[in-house]
Design a protein around this motif. Structure first.
Motif, PDB file in Angstrom:
ATOM      1  N   ARG A 102     -12.868  -3.111  -8.798  1.00 11.63           N
ATOM      2  CA  ARG A 102     -13.458  -1.450  -7.648  1.00 11.63           C
ATOM      3  C   ARG A 102     -13.944  -2.345  -6.585  1.00 11.63           C
ATOM      4  O   ARG A 102     -14.007  -1.740  -5.861  1.00 11.63           O
ATOM      5  N   SER A 103     -14.372  -3.460  -7.085  1.00 12.88           N
ATOM      6  CA  SER A 103     -15.414  -4.496  -5.948  1.00 12.88           C
ATOM      7  C   SER A 103     -13.644  -4.965  -5.041  1.00 12.88           C
ATOM      8  O   SER A 103     -13.759  -4.938  -3.232  1.00 12.88           O
ATOM      9  N   VAL A 104     -12.250  -5.759  -6.423  1.00 14.18           N
ATOM     10  CA  VAL A 104     -11.628  -5.683  -4.805  1.00 14.18           C
ATOM     11  C   VAL A 104     -10.775  -4.917  -4.552  1.00 14.18           C
ATOM     12  O   VAL A 104     -10.470  -4.718  -2.987  1.00 14.18           O
ATOM     13  N   ASP A 105     -10.728  -3.665  -5.184  1.00 13.44           N
ATOM     14  CA  ASP A 105     -10.507  -2.101  -3.957  1.00 13.44           C
ATOM     15  C   ASP A 105     -10.776  -2.040  -3.423  1.00 13.44           C
ATOM     16  O   ASP A 105     -10.323  -1.304  -1.945  1.00 13.44           O
ATOM     17  N   ILE A 106     -12.596  -1.954  -3.024  1.00 10.90           N
ATOM     18  CA  ILE A 106     -13.138  -2.182  -1.681  1.00 10.90           C
ATOM     19  C   ILE A 106     -12.786  -2.509  -0.731  1.00 10.90           C
ATOM     20  O   ILE A 106     -12.167  -2.082   0.293  1.00 10.90           O
ATOM     21  N   VAL A 107     -11.785  -4.454  -0.918  1.00 13.39           N
ATOM     22  CA  VAL A 107     -12.173  -5.051   0.207  1.00 13.39           C
ATOM     23  C   VAL A 107     -10.848  -4.644   0.713  1.00 13.39           C
ATOM     24  O   VAL A 107     -10.341  -4.526   1.945  1.00 13.39           O
ATOM     25  N   SER A 108      -9.471  -4.295  -0.719  1.00 18.05           N
ATOM     26  CA  SER A 108      -7.905  -4.226   0.171  1.00 18.05           C
ATOM     27  C   SER A 108      -8.140  -2.766   1.123  1.00 18.05           C
ATOM     28  O   SER A 108      -7.098  -3.004   2.118  1.00 18.05           O
ATOM     29  N   PHE A 160       1.160  -1.128  -0.339  1.00 16.26           N
ATOM     30  CA  PHE A 160      -0.010   0.169   0.081  1.00 16.26           C
ATOM     31  C   PHE A 160       1.251   1.380  -0.022  1.00 16.26           C
ATOM     32  O   PHE A 160       0.051   2.186  -0.883  1.00 16.26           O
ATOM     33  N   GLU A 161       2.190   1.393   0.732  1.00 18.49           N
ATOM     34  CA  GLU A 161       2.748   2.587   0.838  1.00 18.49           C
ATOM     35  C   GLU A 161       3.279   2.653  -0.611  1.00 18.49           C
ATOM     36  O   GLU A 161       3.798   3.540  -0.808  1.00 18.49           O
ATOM     37  N   GLU A 162       3.171   1.712  -0.778  1.00 25.24           N
ATOM     38  CA  GLU A 162       4.186   1.510  -2.715  1.00 25.24           C
ATOM     39  C   GLU A 162       3.088   1.664  -3.961  1.00 25.24           C
ATOM     40  O   GLU A 162       3.561   1.917  -4.781  1.00 25.24           O
ATOM     41  N   LYS A 163       1.811   1.979  -3.252  1.00 21.16           N
ATOM     42  CA  LYS A 163       1.065   1.505  -4.403  1.00 21.16           C
ATOM     43  C   LYS A 163       1.097   0.893  -5.234  1.00 21.16           C
ATOM     44  O   LYS A 163       0.819   1.097  -6.410  1.00 21.16           O
ATOM     45  N   LYS A 164       0.970  -0.498  -4.783  1.00 19.67           N
ATOM     46  CA  LYS A 164       1.638  -1.945  -5.609  1.00 19.67           C
ATOM     47  C   LYS A 164       0.654  -2.810  -4.926  1.00 19.67           C
ATOM     48  O   LYS A 164       0.767  -4.236  -5.106  1.00 19.67           O
ATOM     49  N   GLN A 165      -0.737  -2.362  -4.350  1.00 20.09           N
ATOM     50  CA  GLN A 165      -1.400  -3.091  -3.727  1.00 20.09           C
ATOM     51  C   GLN A 165      -2.075  -4.405  -4.618  1.00 20.09           C
ATOM     52  O   GLN A 165      -2.463  -5.694  -4.084  1.00 20.09           O
ATOM     53  N   ARG A 166      -2.065  -4.318  -5.893  1.00 21.47           N
ATOM     54  CA  ARG A 166      -2.714  -5.426  -6.766  1.00 21.47           C
ATOM     55  C   ARG A 166      -2.288  -6.525  -7.098  1.00 21.47           C
ATOM     56  O   ARG A 166      -2.273  -7.229  -7.331  1.00 21.47           O
TER      57      ARG A 166
END
Length: 301
Positions: free
Chosen positions: A264-270, A244-250
Motif C-alpha cells: 500500500r505504501s509503494v502504491d501511494i508513491v507510484s 500505468f495505462e496497462e495496469k502493470k505498474q508493479r
C-alpha cells in the motif's frame, strides 16, 4: 560563515590543490565541481567547490545578486552555500560537501531500503516545495530536478543542489514535454520530481539502454513501443506511463521492495509519481500535495 561570505581565489586554489583533476567529483553543463578542504578559524571543513563555465556571461553585479538570492533560500533540504569567489574572471561557489554524493549513484543499491528511499524523497520534496513557496519571489523554480542534483549527507538526509547559479536548461529524461514550449515552471519541476520518484521505485536511471531491462512484463511493453525501437534506450517516464495505462505498474518496482514492504505504501508513491507526469500541467499536484502523499506512505511502510 554565511552564504554571502567572500573567499579569495588564493584560498579556493589552496582548498582544491589548484583545481587539481584528482579533486574533480562532478562535471556538468554549468561547470566542474571539486572536493576541497577549506580552513576556517583553524578548522578544516570539506566543501564542494563549483567553478562555473561561462563566467563572463554574467553582467556587472549579476553573479553577486544570484549568490545573495541563493543564500536567502536557507533550508535543511537545500544544500548550504558556504561562500563565493568572484575574482580574475572566475565565478566560484562553495557548498557543503555531501559525503554520500548524489542519489543517482545509489538507485540500484539494495541496501537503500524502502524506508530510506521514502526519507530521501520526502526531504527532497520539502526542499523543492521551499523553493516553490518562497514569498519574496513567487516565480522561482529549480529548472533541473534530477537524482544527480539530490545530494545525500552521512545520515542520508537529502539536499537539493544546482539551484539558481547554474542557469541550467534541464536534463534529458527528466524534462517536461511542455518545456520547449513554455520553459521552466513549477509544474515542470513537479514533472521532473515524478521521474525521480520512479527512479527510486524502480532502482533505474531516467534513461537506460534497452538491454538493461530483462523483466518479461517490461520487455513486452518496451518491445511494443516504436519510440524504443528507434532509439535503443528506454525513457523511464515513458515506460512508467505505459505501465500505468496497462495496469502493470508493479512490474516496475524493485523486487526486494515488493517482498519486504507494505505494498500500500509503494502504491501511494507510484500513484503520486504518475500524477506528476500528467501531460496537462494543471493536472499535476503541487509539491505540498506530493509531500502529504509521501508522508502518508512513510507512515504505513
Amino acid at each position: 560563515l554565511t552564504g554571502s561570505k567572500t573567499i579569495s581565489l588564493e584560498d579556493v586554489k589552496s582548498a582544491t590543490n589548484d583545481f587539481s583533476n584528482e579533486r574533480v567529483i562532478g562535471s556538468g553543463a554549468s561547470g566542474k565541481i571539486y572536493k576541497g578542504e577549506l580552513t576556517l578559524f583553524k578548522n578544516s571543513i570539506p566543501v564542494a567547490v563549483k567553478r562555473l563555465h561561462r563566467a563572463d556571461s554574467y553582467g556587472e553585479g549579476a553573479f553577486l545578486k544570484e549568490v545573495v538570492k541563493l543564500s536567502s533560500y536557507a533550508h535543511e533540504n537545500i544544500i548550504t552555500l558556504r561562500g563565493f569567489c568572484e575574482e580574475r574572471n572566475e565565478k566560484i561557489i562553495l557548498l557543503d560537501y555531501a559525503i554520500n554524493k548524489s542519489l543517482d549513484m545509489h538507485l540500484s543499491n539494495s541496501s537503500l531500503t524502502w524506508g530510506l528511499r521514502l526519507k530521501i524523497s520526502i526531504g527532497a520534496a520539502k526542499g523543492l516545495n521551499h523553493i516553490h513557496s518562497f514569498e519574496e519571489d513567487q516565480k522561482t523554480v529549480h529548472g533541473d530536478i534530477k537524482s544527480g542534483n539530490i545530494l545525500l549527507d552521512h545520515d542520508w538526509k537529502a539536499a537539493i543542489s544546482d539551484f539558481i547559479v547554474s542557469k541550467s536548461q534541464g536534463t534529458l529524461g527528466y524534462l517536461d514535454p511542455q518545456y520547449s514550449l513554455i520553459g521552466a515552471t513549477k509544474e515542470s519541476d513537479v514533472y521532473s520530481f515524478g521521474v525521480v520518484l520512479f527512479e527510486l521505485l524502480s532502482g533505474r536511471l531516467a534513461i537506460e539502454k534497452v538491454e538493461k531491462y530483462s523483466h518479461p512484463t517490461l520487455r513486452e511493453i518496451i518491445d511494443g513501443g516504436d519510440e524504443v525501437k528507434e532509439k535503443k534506450v528506454v525513457f523511464l517516464a515513458w515506460l512508467a506511463a505505459r505501465c500505468f495505462e496497462e495496469k502493470k505498474q508493479r512490474a516496475l518496482i524493485i523486487d526486494d521492495i515488493k517482498e519486504k514492504t507494505d505494498l500500500r505504501s509503494v502504491d501511494i508513491v507510484s500513484e503520486v509519481a504518475y500524477k506528476c507526469l500528467q501531460k496537462d500541467q494543471e493536472k499535476r499536484p503541487t509539491m505540498a500535495l506530493v509531500i502529504q502523499e509521501l508522508e502518508k506512505a512513510f507512515s504505513i511502510h
